[in-house]
Design a protein around this motif. Sequence first.
Motif, mmCIF file in Angstrom:
data_model
loop_
_atom_site.group_PDB
_atom_site.id
_atom_site.type_symbol
_atom_site.label_atom_id
_atom_site.label_comp_id
_atom_site.label_asym_id
_atom_site.label_seq_id
_atom_site.Cartn_x
_atom_site.Cartn_y
_atom_site.Cartn_z
ATOM 1 N N LEU A 5 0.831 -1.208 0.000
ATOM 2 C CA LEU A 5 0.000 0.000 0.000
ATOM 3 C C LEU A 5 0.857 1.245 0.000
ATOM 4 C CD1 LEU A 5 -2.855 -0.702 2.564
ATOM 5 C CD2 LEU A 5 -3.135 0.256 0.272
ATOM 6 N N ASP A 6 0.493 2.226 -0.819
ATOM 7 C CA ASP A 6 1.083 3.543 -0.642
ATOM 8 C C ASP A 6 -0.024 4.574 -0.681
ATOM 9 O OD1 ASP A 6 0.704 4.707 -3.344
ATOM 10 O OD2 ASP A 6 2.005 3.040 -3.916
ATOM 11 N N ARG A 7 0.377 5.801 -0.622
ATOM 12 C CA ARG A 7 -0.626 6.841 -0.458
ATOM 13 C C ARG A 7 -1.609 6.918 -1.634
ATOM 14 N NH1 ARG A 7 -3.646 7.476 3.008
ATOM 15 N NH2 ARG A 7 -1.975 6.284 3.926
ATOM 16 N N HIS A 8 -1.160 6.585 -2.821
ATOM 17 C CA HIS A 8 -2.021 6.814 -3.984
ATOM 18 C C HIS A 8 -2.640 5.561 -4.573
ATOM 19 C CE1 HIS A 8 0.873 10.195 -3.782
ATOM 20 N NE2 HIS A 8 -0.208 10.899 -4.004
ATOM 21 N N GLY A 9 -2.345 4.421 -3.983
ATOM 22 C CA GLY A 9 -2.914 3.198 -4.543
ATOM 23 C C GLY A 9 -2.251 1.963 -3.997
ATOM 24 N N VAL A 10 -2.268 0.897 -4.774
ATOM 25 C CA VAL A 10 -1.679 -0.366 -4.340
ATOM 26 C C VAL A 10 -0.769 -0.952 -5.412
ATOM 27 C CG1 VAL A 10 -3.573 -1.043 -2.811
ATOM 28 C CG2 VAL A 10 -3.648 -1.668 -5.226
ATOM 29 N N ASN A 11 0.186 -1.730 -4.961
ATOM 30 C CA ASN A 11 0.942 -2.606 -5.839
ATOM 31 C C ASN A 11 0.454 -4.027 -5.623
ATOM 32 O OD1 ASN A 11 2.527 -0.265 -6.137
ATOM 33 N ND2 ASN A 11 4.315 -1.533 -6.623
ATOM 34 N N LEU A 12 0.177 -4.714 -6.715
ATOM 35 C CA LEU A 12 -0.264 -6.099 -6.593
ATOM 36 C C LEU A 12 0.961 -7.003 -6.626
ATOM 37 C CD1 LEU A 12 -3.369 -6.016 -8.954
ATOM 38 C CD2 LEU A 12 -3.149 -5.326 -6.565
ATOM 39 N N LEU A 13 1.297 -7.583 -5.479
ATOM 40 C CA LEU A 13 2.499 -8.413 -5.381
ATOM 41 C C LEU A 13 2.203 -9.861 -5.736
ATOM 42 C CD1 LEU A 13 3.941 -6.996 -2.028
ATOM 43 C CD2 LEU A 13 4.408 -6.259 -4.378
ATOM 44 N N ASP A 14 0.982 -10.287 -5.494
ATOM 45 C CA ASP A 14 0.627 -11.690 -5.755
ATOM 46 C C ASP A 14 -0.658 -11.729 -6.575
ATOM 47 O OD1 ASP A 14 0.165 -14.380 -5.804
ATOM 48 O OD2 ASP A 14 -0.329 -14.558 -3.660
ATOM 49 N N LEU A 15 -0.481 -11.372 -7.862
ATOM 50 C CA LEU A 15 -1.645 -11.302 -8.744
ATOM 51 C C LEU A 15 -2.361 -12.640 -8.836
ATOM 52 C CD1 LEU A 15 -3.404 -9.756 -10.718
ATOM 53 C CD2 LEU A 15 -1.742 -10.248 -12.521
ATOM 54 N N ASP A 16 -1.592 -13.717 -8.924
ATOM 55 C CA ASP A 16 -2.208 -15.040 -9.039
ATOM 56 C C ASP A 16 -3.060 -15.367 -7.817
ATOM 57 O OD1 ASP A 16 -1.037 -15.354 -11.474
ATOM 58 O OD2 ASP A 16 0.649 -16.561 -10.743
ATOM 59 N N GLY A 17 -2.518 -15.040 -6.658
ATOM 60 C CA GLY A 17 -3.267 -15.291 -5.425
ATOM 61 C C GLY A 17 -4.566 -14.510 -5.393
ATOM 62 N N LEU A 18 -4.491 -13.235 -5.763
ATOM 63 C CA LEU A 18 -5.696 -12.404 -5.791
ATOM 64 C C LEU A 18 -6.690 -12.926 -6.818
ATOM 65 C CD1 LEU A 18 -4.026 -8.888 -5.543
ATOM 66 C CD2 LEU A 18 -5.460 -9.958 -3.805
ATOM 67 N N ARG A 19 -6.151 -13.311 -7.969
ATOM 68 C CA ARG A 19 -7.028 -13.800 -9.029
ATOM 69 C C ARG A 19 -7.758 -15.068 -8.587
ATOM 70 N NH1 ARG A 19 -7.003 -12.197 -14.241
ATOM 71 N NH2 ARG A 19 -4.901 -11.356 -14.234
ATOM 72 N N GLU A 20 -7.038 -15.898 -7.830
ATOM 73 C CA GLU A 20 -7.681 -17.126 -7.366
ATOM 74 C C GLU A 20 -8.805 -16.800 -6.369
ATOM 75 O OE1 GLU A 20 -4.948 -20.229 -6.381
ATOM 76 O OE2 GLU A 20 -6.386 -21.167 -5.001
ATOM 77 N N LEU A 21 -8.509 -15.852 -5.470
ATOM 78 C CA LEU A 21 -9.551 -15.454 -4.512
ATOM 79 C C LEU A 21 -10.792 -14.942 -5.227
ATOM 80 C CD1 LEU A 21 -7.783 -13.563 -1.577
ATOM 81 C CD2 LEU A 21 -9.049 -15.713 -1.490
ATOM 82 N N GLY A 22 -10.575 -14.166 -6.288
ATOM 83 C CA GLY A 22 -11.697 -13.511 -6.937
ATOM 84 C C GLY A 22 -12.194 -14.216 -8.183
ATOM 85 N N GLN A 23 -11.694 -15.393 -8.461
ATOM 86 C CA GLN A 23 -11.921 -16.037 -9.751
ATOM 87 C C GLN A 23 -13.402 -16.176 -10.108
ATOM 88 O OE1 GLN A 23 -10.752 -20.198 -9.928
ATOM 89 N NE2 GLN A 23 -11.114 -20.485 -7.755
ATOM 90 N N SER A 24 -14.224 -16.457 -9.103
ATOM 91 C CA SER A 24 -15.638 -16.694 -9.392
ATOM 92 C C SER A 24 -16.319 -15.450 -9.949
ATOM 93 C CB SER A 24 -16.364 -17.137 -8.128
ATOM 94 O OG SER A 24 -15.824 -18.349 -7.660
ATOM 95 N N LEU A 25 -15.736 -14.287 -9.640
ATOM 96 C CA LEU A 25 -16.380 -13.042 -10.020
ATOM 97 C C LEU A 25 -15.784 -12.431 -11.283
ATOM 98 C CD1 LEU A 25 -16.738 -11.824 -6.464
ATOM 99 C CD2 LEU A 25 -18.393 -11.095 -8.160
ATOM 100 N N LEU A 26 -14.796 -13.110 -11.864
ATOM 101 C CA LEU A 26 -14.105 -12.492 -12.992
ATOM 102 C C LEU A 26 -14.553 -13.115 -14.307
ATOM 103 C CD1 LEU A 26 -10.641 -12.385 -11.246
ATOM 104 C CD2 LEU A 26 -12.055 -10.416 -11.833
ATOM 105 N N VAL A 27 -14.805 -12.258 -15.299
ATOM 106 C CA VAL A 27 -15.192 -12.737 -16.623
ATOM 107 C C VAL A 27 -13.982 -13.398 -17.275
ATOM 108 C CG1 VAL A 27 -16.242 -12.094 -18.821
ATOM 109 C CG2 VAL A 27 -16.712 -10.746 -16.783
ATOM 110 N N HIS A 28 -14.195 -14.505 -17.945
ATOM 111 C CA HIS A 28 -13.057 -15.215 -18.544
ATOM 112 C C HIS A 28 -13.013 -15.081 -20.047
ATOM 113 C CE1 HIS A 28 -13.394 -17.121 -14.623
ATOM 114 N NE2 HIS A 28 -12.108 -17.280 -14.727
#
Lengths: 233, 233
Positions: free
Chosen positions: B210-233
């Motif tokens: 986290l920084d003041r203006h936004g976020v860096n995604l360090l583990d995109l795969d992990g996030l994608r797996e968490l959210g996979q059900s909600l993402l259009v493929h």
Amino acid sequence: MPPSQSCAGCGHAPVCQASGYDRPELSGLRHIAERIGPLRTGEYLYRPLSPFRAIYAVQTGMAKTVAVDVAGREQVVAFHLPGEMIGLDAIDREHHDNAVVALGKTQFCRFPFNAIRQVATQQPDVPWHLMNAASHRISHLQLSGGNYLAEERFAAFLVDLRDRRASLGLSTDHLPLPMSRADIGNHLRLTTETVSRLLGRFRQRGMIQLDRHGVNLLDLDGLRELGQSLLVH
Amino acid sequence: MPPSQSCAGCGHAPVCQASGYDRPELSGLRHIAERIGPLRTGEYLYRPLSPFRAIYAVQTGMAKTVAVDVAGREQVVAFHLPGEMIGLDAIDREHHDNAVVALGKTQFCRFPFNAIRQVATQQPDVPWHLMNAASHRISHLQLSGGNYLAEERFAAFLVDLRDRRASLGLSTDHLPLPMSRADIGNHLRLTTETVSRLLGRFRQRGMIQLDRHGVNLLDLDGLRELGQSLLVH
DNA sequence: CGTGATGTTGATTCTAATCAATAAAGGTGG
DNA sequence: CCACCTTTATTGATTAGAATCAACATCACG
């Protein structure tokens, strides 16, 4: 049996008329319509991964659209009344990513997409008619995605169903609910138990009357007030 | 200052290209575009009850669409990146029923609706292009209306934002989040506190920075797996 | 008629909201 | 540039709304 072409002689002209399909600028649509069905409860109009080749409308009966996610969880995305467009969400795709299932004996009209595009070259209002349907659907989805209480969502669901029936010229005193409690709950992000409890609560308050095939809305104003935030005006 | 016409010389052609607006069959759209802004944080592009006269796209910056219900409750319905269509939900209406607000210094392209219809008579792909955008939006709304855990929705939100930026050719390592936590939470049916806690949780797990203006995604795969059900493929 | 599926009702649990307190940031004027 | 003040964000303690678990009732269907 080949699908019967055109709307000539279709006994369900009134709902189409109510949906605006009788406008002369859309006459081409009426000539490419094919009739599908009747399908019976649980039968599929199409499934995920079915190639997208046509848009549909319910002719008689009722249907649901169900999205199935990666984890296999099902999500009831909409219930469809006669005259309502089905499949607008697949226009920019090769394949459907959800299923459409009949709720009770249901007939459909099929509008082959190639034919629609062909007709559109002659009748430029055709794409705009679809666009209006899509626009309306976007408005509805934006509202229903909102953060509201179970009671508000459920009241809005009932009133919305009634209002849509009213605008199609269908009976409004009695709402048939051919879908299961599980379907209703899934659609509204509720469990079957919660749907049951809400029905019981509304019944105890004298707002509805329950019978085997649906509900009677006894206090439409009361329900409308509960669900007002979620209803398009 | 009169709005500058046409896209000739616009420095933001790349995002439009990425969104498909450079196709020759849509050239007419480029000639009717007017530039609006820059607007600054909190300034309105339009408000509820503003007459519907045009569709917009973000040119640079970011914006949100906010629906306001009868009870005055606000609902953040979408965040818009450059090139994304705004106002498709009003095409079947006389007036907008929601507001579009700039998030940071933001410029817009305005496409007068009359001109669009005029162009469409010459370029029949134009309405279908809008229809594709609407179709895609319907798919997205149907998914995001689903019944998922806070963590899944939030992960999907971050990944979706990243993927949209990627498809526009914008930076993907760092996601600017010019909207407030309240906006994010409202959009995802969460409170600001819950958004904070989720950010904290993801940070502790090393999935984001986290920084003041936004976020860096360090583990995109992990996030994608968490959210996979909600993402259009 | 059974019999399996669907619906209702009650007891308990859990996710996220609410309430509350503090910390950090951004804007303003001196 | 800094002190001040308002707004926004974070973190913790408690509560509430709906889910889950469980038992029973009712219905549709062969």
